[in-house]
Scaffold this motif. Structure first.
Motif, PDB file in Angstrom:
ATOM      1  N   SER A   1       0.822  -1.203   0.000  1.00  0.00           N
ATOM      2  CA  SER A   1       0.000   0.000   0.000  1.00  0.00           C
ATOM      3  C   SER A   1       0.864   1.265   0.000  1.00  0.00           C
ATOM      4  O   SER A   1       0.428   2.329  -0.423  1.00  0.00           O
ATOM      5  CB  SER A   1      -0.932   0.001   1.212  1.00  0.00           C
ATOM      6  N   LEU A   2       2.116   1.113   0.459  1.00  0.00           N
ATOM      7  CA  LEU A   2       3.022   2.259   0.438  1.00  0.00           C
ATOM      8  C   LEU A   2       3.272   2.721  -0.993  1.00  0.00           C
ATOM      9  O   LEU A   2       3.409   3.905  -1.265  1.00  0.00           O
ATOM     10  CB  LEU A   2       4.355   1.892   1.085  1.00  0.00           C
ATOM     11  N   TYR A   3       3.328   1.750  -1.916  1.00  0.00           N
ATOM     12  CA  TYR A   3       3.577   2.102  -3.311  1.00  0.00           C
ATOM     13  C   TYR A   3       2.397   2.883  -3.879  1.00  0.00           C
ATOM     14  O   TYR A   3       2.573   3.860  -4.600  1.00  0.00           O
ATOM     15  CB  TYR A   3       3.822   0.847  -4.147  1.00  0.00           C
ATOM     16  N   GLU A   4       1.190   2.429  -3.537  1.00  0.00           N
ATOM     17  CA  GLU A   4      -0.012   3.130  -3.988  1.00  0.00           C
ATOM     18  C   GLU A   4       0.007   4.561  -3.467  1.00  0.00           C
ATOM     19  O   GLU A   4      -0.219   5.516  -4.208  1.00  0.00           O
ATOM     20  CB  GLU A   4      -1.260   2.415  -3.445  1.00  0.00           C
ATOM     21  N   ALA A   5       0.308   4.663  -2.173  1.00  0.00           N
ATOM     22  CA  ALA A   5       0.323   5.987  -1.553  1.00  0.00           C
ATOM     23  C   ALA A   5       1.385   6.865  -2.205  1.00  0.00           C
ATOM     24  O   ALA A   5       1.156   8.042  -2.479  1.00  0.00           O
ATOM     25  CB  ALA A   5       0.597   5.847  -0.057  1.00  0.00           C
ATOM     26  N   GLY A   6       2.533   6.281  -2.479  1.00  0.00           N
ATOM     27  CA  GLY A   6       3.624   7.022  -3.101  1.00  0.00           C
ATOM     28  C   GLY A   6       3.224   7.516  -4.476  1.00  0.00           C
ATOM     29  O   GLY A   6       3.534   8.646  -4.860  1.00  0.00           O
ATOM     30  N   TYR A   7       2.478   6.703  -5.188  1.00  0.00           N
ATOM     31  CA  TYR A   7       2.044   7.080  -6.525  1.00  0.00           C
ATOM     32  C   TYR A   7       1.124   8.295  -6.447  1.00  0.00           C
ATOM     33  O   TYR A   7       1.223   9.235  -7.231  1.00  0.00           O
ATOM     34  CB  TYR A   7       1.321   5.901  -7.172  1.00  0.00           C
ATOM     35  N   MET A   8       0.254   8.285  -5.443  1.00  0.00           N
ATOM     36  CA  MET A   8      -0.638   9.430  -5.229  1.00  0.00           C
ATOM     37  C   MET A   8       0.165  10.679  -4.888  1.00  0.00           C
ATOM     38  O   MET A   8      -0.177  11.778  -5.288  1.00  0.00           O
ATOM     39  CB  MET A   8      -1.599   9.133  -4.059  1.00  0.00           C
ATOM     40  N   ASP A   9       1.238  10.483  -4.119  1.00  0.00           N
ATOM     41  CA  ASP A   9       2.043  11.620  -3.686  1.00  0.00           C
ATOM     42  C   ASP A   9       2.988  12.120  -4.770  1.00  0.00           C
ATOM     43  O   ASP A   9       3.786  13.015  -4.531  1.00  0.00           O
ATOM     44  CB  ASP A   9       2.870  11.254  -2.442  1.00  0.00           C
ATOM     45  N   GLY A  10       2.958  11.500  -5.934  1.00  0.00           N
ATOM     46  CA  GLY A  10       3.733  12.031  -7.047  1.00  0.00           C
ATOM     47  C   GLY A  10       5.067  11.349  -7.279  1.00  0.00           C
ATOM     48  O   GLY A  10       5.983  11.947  -7.842  1.00  0.00           O
ATOM     49  N   VAL A  11       5.233  10.100  -6.845  1.00  0.00           N
ATOM     50  CA  VAL A  11       6.438   9.361  -7.190  1.00  0.00           C
ATOM     51  C   VAL A  11       6.337   9.018  -8.670  1.00  0.00           C
ATOM     52  O   VAL A  11       5.361   8.414  -9.114  1.00  0.00           O
ATOM     53  CB  VAL A  11       6.559   8.085  -6.351  1.00  0.00           C
ATOM     54  N   LYS A  12       7.338   9.465  -9.460  1.00  0.00           N
ATOM     55  CA  LYS A  12       7.183   9.375 -10.907  1.00  0.00           C
ATOM     56  C   LYS A  12       7.780   8.124 -11.509  1.00  0.00           C
ATOM     57  O   LYS A  12       7.206   7.501 -12.377  1.00  0.00           O
ATOM     58  CB  LYS A  12       7.787  10.607 -11.550  1.00  0.00           C
ATOM     59  N   ASN A  13       8.991   7.758 -11.097  1.00  0.00           N
ATOM     60  CA  ASN A  13       9.608   6.603 -11.752  1.00  0.00           C
ATOM     61  C   ASN A  13      10.149   5.624 -10.732  1.00  0.00           C
ATOM     62  O   ASN A  13      10.095   5.854  -9.523  1.00  0.00           O
ATOM     63  CB  ASN A  13      10.725   7.061 -12.700  1.00  0.00           C
ATOM     64  N   ARG A  14      10.708   4.534 -11.251  1.00  0.00           N
ATOM     65  CA  ARG A  14      11.113   3.459 -10.352  1.00  0.00           C
ATOM     66  C   ARG A  14      12.255   3.853  -9.440  1.00  0.00           C
ATOM     67  O   ARG A  14      12.414   3.315  -8.363  1.00  0.00           O
ATOM     68  CB  ARG A  14      11.454   2.205 -11.148  1.00  0.00           C
TER      69      ARG A  14
END
Lengths: 316, 289
Positions: free
Chosen positions: A209-222
């Protein structure tokens, strides 16, 4: 003055109460002590006492036949001022540790990270096995002796001559120019050890779920994901991997001895551990060997403290 | 809506397809570098003599033969003591050491992870520091201790130090931290003894850690030559006996390759079996979230 007179009995009273509490606590945890007793006893006898003995012996002259004789810092002074081979060994060890340590560590992390992205569990398991296999296959590293054999039957010589790149065989393990680079490759080949497995386990346990949250927070690439989410949540594994890497990269010897010989040509692949084995098991100068062991141990601990400081900054 | 759907198909949203492809490419090329020497070792062990000494050398075997393995067994049958004795020694040391390590380290790990007692932190700190005690650092004093307590030239000198290896304890303790304390509290209220809780509740929860401890301990003991502590030929280990075969140099190139293959097959097989187990256990533990 008066205050002090009051303070001291109070402190003493406080100490007494604390000691009593501790004793009570200890009595209450009898079961816990029973649980740890067998391990701690063996650990004390075969790990802690030996290291302390080693430190003690390092200040003596000891040849096993006679009782040890105290000689102060002489062993250490000799090591640094009268033993050229030791200095060469130190240089080689640092070269190995500085090159294979960090590269091996990051390679292990990088590979574990890529393996973790494979969706098919069977392929993932297979890739893990491929990378881990060289470390667990015992003395399979002798195969490198065949690859870099000094005659024309060796793979490297044979192929290079076939291609016309060289005219006669190269004496790979007899020429100081080639020994270190080849050995570094071999050590790297074997560097996917315990730390690597720990990275794989750590990566698998990162909360999805951290990855999902990170995606929402604007994590762009790997890479952002790796730095801001993955690495911070596997700090413990990173630290563990570092400890294992440091320990193994300062203790390199077996592969070198098997491939480059012991002692190697002009001591060009002689490490501190080689020197330790030379004095400990061949010359039986146990005091001197203990001084080498103690120094090695101190350097490892220092390195670990350093790496610990660096790893605290991960993800910040 | 469409983009949302496309994203969902990927495991992680921030990963581009080009990146996935590139990382797979790097992984495969590095995998080849790792695997090829081992493939070569196997290929060499199957080569007949004339293929081992050929110019230009070949990577893969043309006419595979089991002659090299046959040679190893012939050399073995000429050894001082029956060869089965070396095999028994290594198997015995490996099994007892691994078993003892698993139980004794788990007992200690359980108390360190799930109990509160004075001195706990200090003991764990020492064990973490001990991860850095490489065998070479402790080898000399260990020899002196073994001779003092009369364990030289016995199995004990090889088995007992392996039981107390700090790495296993450390890993087990870290795994045991993850057991929910409420689970243990519940059975404590039900009146179960600590001993029962350890065997009935804690241990079944940490099966992946068992396997990890077993693999590491097994690896160490399986490859142990132990010639520093053991003098009697009857007590010597398999790696020692095999290293004697390869010590003869170039004349036994084929036999040496065969020996390397024999020694690597067992740990790799065991890792393969237990690895699938670890992944299975980890996958099943992931559903909870």
């Amino acid at each position: 003055m008066k205050e002090n007179q009051k303070l001291f009995p109070m402190l003493r009273e406080y100490g007494k109460i604390k000691a009593k509490l501790l004793w009570k606590n200890m009595k209450k945890s009898k079961t816990s002590y029973l649980f740890i007793a067998p391990y701690c006893l063996l650990f004390l006898l075969f790990y802690l006492v030996p290291v302390l003995t080693s430190m003690g012996l390092s200040f003596t002259y000891f040849n096993v036949l006679e009782p040890p004789r105290f000689i102060g810092w002489k062993n250490y002074i000799d090591l640094f001022f009268a033993d050229e081979i030791f200095l060469k060994a130190v240089k080689n060890t640092f070269l190995f540790a500085v090159i294979t340590g960090p590269i091996g560590y990051f390679l292990a992390l990088f590979i574990a990270w890529m393996i973790n992205d494979i969706k098919n569990t069977k392929i993932r398991a297979f890739m893990t096995l491929v990378f881990y296999a060289p470390t667990i296959s015992g003395q399979a590293y002798v195969v490198w002796k065949y690859i870099f054999s000094s005659d024309t039957y060796g793979l490297a010589n044979g192929w290079l001559m076939k291609l016309g790149a060289i005219f006669g065989p190269i004496l790979w393990f007899e020429d100081e120019k080639y020994i270190m680079p080849i050995l570094i490759v071999v050590v790297l080949w074997m560097s996917m050890g315990t730390g690597f497995l720990s990275f794989i386990a750590g990566l698998q346990n990162v909360d999805r779920s951290l990855y999902e949250a990170g995606y929402m927070d604007g994590v762009k690439n790997r890479f952002q994901e790796l730095w801001y989410i993955t690495l911070p949540s596997m700090k413990e594994q990173l630290m563990f991997g570092a400890v294992m890497t440091i320990t193994s990269s300062f203790a390199i010897h077996d592969q070198l001895a098997a491939l480059a010989g012991f002692p190697s040509v002009n001591y060009s692949a002689h490490t501190v551990v080689s020197h330790l084995i030379d004095y400990g098991t061949i010359r039986f100068e146990m005091g001197y060997a203990s001084a080498i062991a103690t120094l090695l141990f101190m350097v490892m601990i220092l390195c670990n403290k350093l790496v610990q400081l660096i790893l605290r900054r991960v993800g910040q | 809506m469409k983009s949302l759907f496309r994203h969902r198909k990927r495991s992680k949203q921030s990963h581009s397809r080009a990146g996935d492809f590139l990382s797979l490419l790097i992984l495969i090329s590095m995998g080849c570098f790792m695997a090829l020497p081992l493939v070569l070792a196997i290929s060499n062990s199957l080569k007949p003599l004339e293929e081992l000494f050929i110019f230009p050398p070949r990577f893969l075997v043309r006419n595979p033969t089991l002659n090299n393995f046959h040679d190893v067994f012939v050399l073995m049958s000429q050894s001082w003591v029956p060869f089965t004795r070396y095999i028994f020694n290594t198997v015995f040391i490996t099994v007892t050491g691994t078993f003892g390590h698993l139980i004794i380290a788990s007992l200690c790990a359980y108390a360190l992870a799930k109990h509160n007692f004075p001195g706990q932190k200090f003991i764990f700190w020492i064990i973490v520091t001990a991860l850095m005690f490489s065998t070479q650092v402790t080898a000399i004093p260990n020899y002196l201790i073994m001779s003092k307590i009369g364990w030289l030239d016995t199995y004990l000198s090889l088995v007992v130090p392996a039981i107390a290896k700090p790495l296993g304890l450390f890993l087990m303790k870290q795994f045991m931290e993850q057991i929910p304390t409420t689970l243990l509290e519940a059975s404590r209220i039900d009146g179960a003894s600590e001993w029962k809780i350890f065997w009935g509740i804690a241990m079944p929860q940490v099966k992946p850690a068992w396997l990890t401890l077993i693999i590491f301990c097994f690896q160490d003991l399986w490859n142990l030559q132990g010639s520093n502590y053991i003098y009697s030929e009857q007590l010597k280990t398999l790696p020692y006996a095999l290293s004697q075969i390869s010590a003869a140099g170039i004349a036994r190139s084929g036999a040496t390759a065969a020996v390397a293959v024999i020694m690597m097959v067992v740990p790799i097989t065991i890792f393969m079996i237990s690895q699938s187990n670890i992944i299975e256990t980890m996958a099943s533990s992931g559903i909870k979230e």
